[in-house]
Scaffold this motif. Structure first.
Motif, PDB file in Angstrom:
ATOM      1  N   TYR A   2     -28.444   1.763   5.509  1.00 59.78           N
ATOM      2  CA  TYR A   2     -27.154   1.954   6.538  1.00 59.78           C
ATOM      3  C   TYR A   2     -27.156  -0.011   6.306  1.00 59.78           C
ATOM      4  O   TYR A   2     -27.864  -0.797   5.800  1.00 59.78           O
ATOM      5  N   LEU A  52     -24.116   2.530   6.191  1.00 63.94           N
ATOM      6  CA  LEU A  52     -23.151   3.520   5.628  1.00 63.94           C
ATOM      7  C   LEU A  52     -22.096   2.671   5.399  1.00 63.94           C
ATOM      8  O   LEU A  52     -20.642   3.076   5.905  1.00 63.94           O
ATOM      9  N   THR A  53     -20.975   3.119   4.306  1.00 65.58           N
ATOM     10  CA  THR A  53     -19.853   3.017   3.602  1.00 65.58           C
ATOM     11  C   THR A  53     -19.637   3.249   2.832  1.00 65.58           C
ATOM     12  O   THR A  53     -19.783   4.516   1.872  1.00 65.58           O
ATOM     13  N   PHE A  54     -17.835   3.697   2.801  1.00 69.15           N
ATOM     14  CA  PHE A  54     -16.669   4.439   1.773  1.00 69.15           C
ATOM     15  C   PHE A  54     -16.292   3.197   1.054  1.00 69.15           C
ATOM     16  O   PHE A  54     -16.279   2.163   0.836  1.00 69.15           O
ATOM     17  N   SER A  65     -27.701  13.051  12.287  1.00 70.67           N
ATOM     18  CA  SER A  65     -27.355  12.385  13.474  1.00 70.67           C
ATOM     19  C   SER A  65     -25.877  13.131  13.713  1.00 70.67           C
ATOM     20  O   SER A  65     -25.225  13.479  12.798  1.00 70.67           O
ATOM     21  N   TRP A  83     -16.726   3.752   8.336  1.00 74.07           N
ATOM     22  CA  TRP A  83     -17.808   4.415   9.293  1.00 74.07           C
ATOM     23  C   TRP A  83     -17.812   3.153  10.746  1.00 74.07           C
ATOM     24  O   TRP A  83     -18.437   2.144  11.075  1.00 74.07           O
ATOM     25  N   ASN A 129     -23.981   6.153  14.147  1.00 76.11           N
ATOM     26  CA  ASN A 129     -24.453   6.927  14.427  1.00 76.11           C
ATOM     27  C   ASN A 129     -24.971   6.999  15.580  1.00 76.11           C
ATOM     28  O   ASN A 129     -25.625   5.779  16.068  1.00 76.11           O
ATOM     29  N   GLU A 143     -27.389   3.643  14.936  1.00 75.72           N
ATOM     30  CA  GLU A 143     -26.901   2.659  13.920  1.00 75.72           C
ATOM     31  C   GLU A 143     -25.696   2.562  14.079  1.00 75.72           C
ATOM     32  O   GLU A 143     -24.910   3.113  14.540  1.00 75.72           O
ATOM     33  N   TYR A 180     -23.768  13.982  10.113  1.00 77.59           N
ATOM     34  CA  TYR A 180     -24.032  13.526   8.950  1.00 77.59           C
ATOM     35  C   TYR A 180     -25.570  14.049   8.660  1.00 77.59           C
ATOM     36  O   TYR A 180     -26.780  13.466   9.461  1.00 77.59           O
TER      37      TYR A 180
END
Lengths: 107, 119
Positions: free
Chosen positions: A94, A96-98, B35, B49, B52, B60, B100
């Motif tokens: 974390y 999270l990435t694109f 999650s 993003w 989550n 998160e 996820y």
């Protein structure tokens, strides 16, 4: 944060062509990488996870490879339904990435 | 087969709070291997993003949105939700909810819902 850089950002190709999209991570992520396909007006669709494992129902012309910081998505013979935008994504840590996306268009 | 469906207002006024809910059907929200996430795509931009939430309420967040985003879960209704305070035009986007799988990927997605923030 782990940055993902895709190349190219735009790709023009013909039906039947073999194309490769690359995704570079700013630090090593082992094989923690997924690829998605998104068509206009639709949700992203998971193609590949763990860098090279094909999601169920995805045609075998799609393949993924790589580990560490360099990854690639290959379409062996483009079909008309493959023209879309493709994203890589890291589930290593974390946040999270694109990647920024690669738009694949018909030549 | 698991299905996710986003719901909420399609139009939000600037400075107000954006609120969306995702309803999960065909499976339980209380699984231990996954999650539930929110992702958005602003016009002419890529996927971002947001955050989550786990069925226990653990969360998160994207650091860029942490100060304004709140994720919650309602296991009795098999739903999870997103609120984004102090909305601006930059929050205009198609919002997706998704499952996820830990350390793997977003494997199931909702159809997406367009939220426009107007001044």
């Amino acid at each position: 944060d782990i940055q993902l850089t895709q190349s190219p950002s735009f790709l023009s190709a013909s039906v039947g062509d073999r194309v490769t999209i690359t995704c570079r991570a700013s630090q090593g992520i082992s094989n923690y990488l997924a690829w998605y396909q998104q068509k206009p007006g639709k949700a992203p669709k998971l193609l590949i996870y763990a860098a090279s494992t094909l999601q169920g129902g995805v045609p075998s012309r799609f393949s993924g490879s790589g580990s560490g910081t360099e990854f690639s998505l290959t379409i062996s013979s483009l079909q008309p339904e493959d023209f879309a935008t493709y994203y890589c994504q890291q589930p290593h840590s974390y946040p999270l990435t694109f990647g920024q996306g690669t738009r694949l268009e018909i030549k | 087969q698991m299905q996710l469906l986003e719901s909420g207002p399609g139009l939000v006024k600037s400075s107000e709070t954006l609120s969306l809910t995702c309803t999960v059907s065909g499976g339980s929200i209380t699984g231990t291997s996954y999650s539930w996430g929110w992702i958005r795509r602003p016009p002419e931009m890529g996927l971002e993003w947001i955050g989550n939430v786990y069925y226990t309420g653990g969360t998160e967040y994207n650091p860029a949105l942490r100060s304004r985003a709140t994720l919650s879960v309602d296991t009795s209704r098999n739903q999870f939700s997103l609120t984004l305070s102090s909305a601006t035009a930059a929050d205009t986007a198609v919002y997706y909810c998704a499952r996820y799988m830990f350390g793997s990927s977003f494997d199931s997605w909702g159809q997406g819902t367009l939220v426009t923030v107007s001044s």
